[in-house]
Design a protein around this motif. Structure first.
Motif, PDB file in Angstrom:
ATOM      1  N   THR A  73       0.836  -1.211   0.000  1.00  0.00           N
ATOM      2  CA  THR A  73       0.000   0.000   0.000  1.00  0.00           C
ATOM      3  C   THR A  73       0.868   1.257   0.000  1.00  0.00           C
ATOM      4  O   THR A  73       0.530   2.263  -0.636  1.00  0.00           O
ATOM      5  CB  THR A  73      -0.929   0.002   1.224  1.00  0.00           C
ATOM      6  N   ARG A  74       2.003   1.200   0.724  1.00  0.00           N
ATOM      7  CA  ARG A  74       2.899   2.364   0.771  1.00  0.00           C
ATOM      8  C   ARG A  74       3.413   2.725  -0.621  1.00  0.00           C
ATOM      9  O   ARG A  74       3.645   3.904  -0.915  1.00  0.00           O
ATOM     10  CB  ARG A  74       4.116   2.064   1.674  1.00  0.00           C
ATOM     11  N   HIS A  75       3.622   1.713  -1.448  1.00  0.00           N
ATOM     12  CA  HIS A  75       4.277   1.978  -2.733  1.00  0.00           C
ATOM     13  C   HIS A  75       3.300   2.145  -3.887  1.00  0.00           C
ATOM     14  O   HIS A  75       3.726   2.429  -4.997  1.00  0.00           O
ATOM     15  CB  HIS A  75       5.275   0.859  -3.033  1.00  0.00           C
ATOM     16  N   VAL A  76       2.018   1.938  -3.648  1.00  0.00           N
ATOM     17  CA  VAL A  76       1.032   2.178  -4.713  1.00  0.00           C
ATOM     18  C   VAL A  76       0.615   3.647  -4.656  1.00  0.00           C
ATOM     19  O   VAL A  76      -0.564   3.985  -4.530  1.00  0.00           O
ATOM     20  CB  VAL A  76      -0.179   1.238  -4.569  1.00  0.00           C
ATOM     21  N   GLN A  77       1.595   4.480  -4.709  1.00  0.00           N
ATOM     22  CA  GLN A  77       1.373   5.924  -4.716  1.00  0.00           C
ATOM     23  C   GLN A  77       2.066   6.494  -5.946  1.00  0.00           C
ATOM     24  O   GLN A  77       2.906   5.844  -6.564  1.00  0.00           O
ATOM     25  CB  GLN A  77       1.961   6.569  -3.439  1.00  0.00           C
ATOM     26  N   TRP A  78       1.737   7.731  -6.301  1.00  0.00           N
ATOM     27  CA  TRP A  78       2.287   8.358  -7.506  1.00  0.00           C
ATOM     28  C   TRP A  78       3.803   8.276  -7.484  1.00  0.00           C
ATOM     29  O   TRP A  78       4.459   8.592  -6.486  1.00  0.00           O
ATOM     30  CB  TRP A  78       1.862   9.820  -7.576  1.00  0.00           C
ATOM     31  N   TYR A  79       4.357   7.845  -8.622  1.00  0.00           N
ATOM     32  CA  TYR A  79       5.813   7.714  -8.697  1.00  0.00           C
ATOM     33  C   TYR A  79       6.282   7.975 -10.118  1.00  0.00           C
ATOM     34  O   TYR A  79       5.691   7.498 -11.080  1.00  0.00           O
ATOM     35  CB  TYR A  79       6.259   6.310  -8.273  1.00  0.00           C
ATOM     36  N   ASN A  80       7.384   8.704 -10.241  1.00  0.00           N
ATOM     37  CA  ASN A  80       7.999   8.930 -11.552  1.00  0.00           C
ATOM     38  C   ASN A  80       9.442   9.356 -11.358  1.00  0.00           C
ATOM     39  O   ASN A  80       9.745  10.206 -10.516  1.00  0.00           O
ATOM     40  CB  ASN A  80       7.260  10.010 -12.344  1.00  0.00           C
TER      41      ASN A  80
END
Length: 275
Positions: free
Chosen positions: A63-70
């Motif tokens: 859940t921590r890593h299913v956040q906006w990332y680029n």
């Protein structure tokens, strides 16, 4: 390699798996709300499965890593290593470790590493590889595309693995150390300077202009204008063309229109006998 001295065999296997998965990170479905979040989570799975034993802890980590990332490919492997190191700390210390700091560190590193990664991989390494590859291809050599792929991909693949190990070994304090020592500013300045040098070399090598205009004075031999232009400033017209294109791009003129304009201008000048 000193960065592997304190790593177990299982940890090296985990980092290698994460590095390999990173090549597919940007193949996930992009979107404005998540961007490459699913790709990042996919890369973190080996670390999450290794450090967390219960389903509840694994769900919390995912859940921590299913956040906006680029972030720029290859440079982002440093983030992977650092985040994996922090996930290890979280699994060992439990509630004593603030899991929000993992998201904060990951988010704060996207911008700086994207700037460095874009400058190095897109602005320097790709330009160097392209300048060599194009030069050989224009001579009809098959080594042009081959060298382009080798020059770009060998350092990129090496750095993908190396930065994952560096990030994991040094942990979240790495970027802080680099910033405090001033190394980040030096690295960015050096990379920008080298990129500008390569762009200047490519312009001088590949932008060509040679006029056929010759001036006749009286009954004497016609005087070639190109000779006087070369004596005045060799490469003056290619430089002016390059500066003109740069000006149009800064004015947000579509690059396709710029290329079309150069194409039409070249044909017209050729038809009227200027070049």
């Amino acid at each position: 390699m000193k960065i592997t001295e304190n790593l177990s065999k299982e940890e090296k296997k985990m980092l290698n798996s994460m590095s390999l998965r990173s090549f597919a990170m940007h193949a996930d479905r992009m979107g404005p709300s998540k961007f490459h979040a699913s790709g990042f989570t996919f890369c973190m799975l080996p670390a999450i499965n290794k450090f967390y034993k219960t389903t509840k802890d694994k769900e919390a980590a995912l859940t921590r890593h299913v956040q906006w990332y680029n972030c720029t490919p290859h440079a982002e492997n440093l983030i992977l290593g650092i985040v994996a190191s922090m996930e290890k700390e979280k699994s060992l210390r439990g509630d004593d470790f603030d899991d929000q700091s993992i998201t904060a560190v990951k988010t704060s590193l996207m911008g700086p590493l994207s700037g460095i990664g874009d400058t190095f991989f897109q602005g320097i390494l790709r330009v160097i590889a392209a300048s060599i590859g194009i030069g050989l291809s224009m001579q009809g050599s098959i080594m042009g595309p081959i060298l382009f792929l080798l020059i770009y991909n060998i350092p990129a693949v090496f750095l993908s693995f190396y930065l994952t190990y560096v990030g994991y070994s040094l942990g979240s304090t790495f970027i802080q150390r680099v910033y405090e020592s001033g190394g980040m500013q030096i690295l960015t300045k050096a990379a920008s300077t080298l990129g500008l040098l390569m762009m200047g070399c490519m312009t001088a090598m590949n932008v060509k202009f040679k006029t056929t205009i010759a001036l006749s004075i009286g009954k004497g031999k016609p005087i070639a204008l190109q000779g006087y232009l070369d004596q005045l400033f060799k490469g003056l017209v290619p430089l002016l063309i390059t500066v003109g294109c740069f000006y149009l791009l800064r004015k947000r003129v579509n690059i396709n229109w710029v290329m079309l304009g150069i194409f039409i201008l070249s044909i017209v000048l050729g038809l009227i006998g200027v070049v």
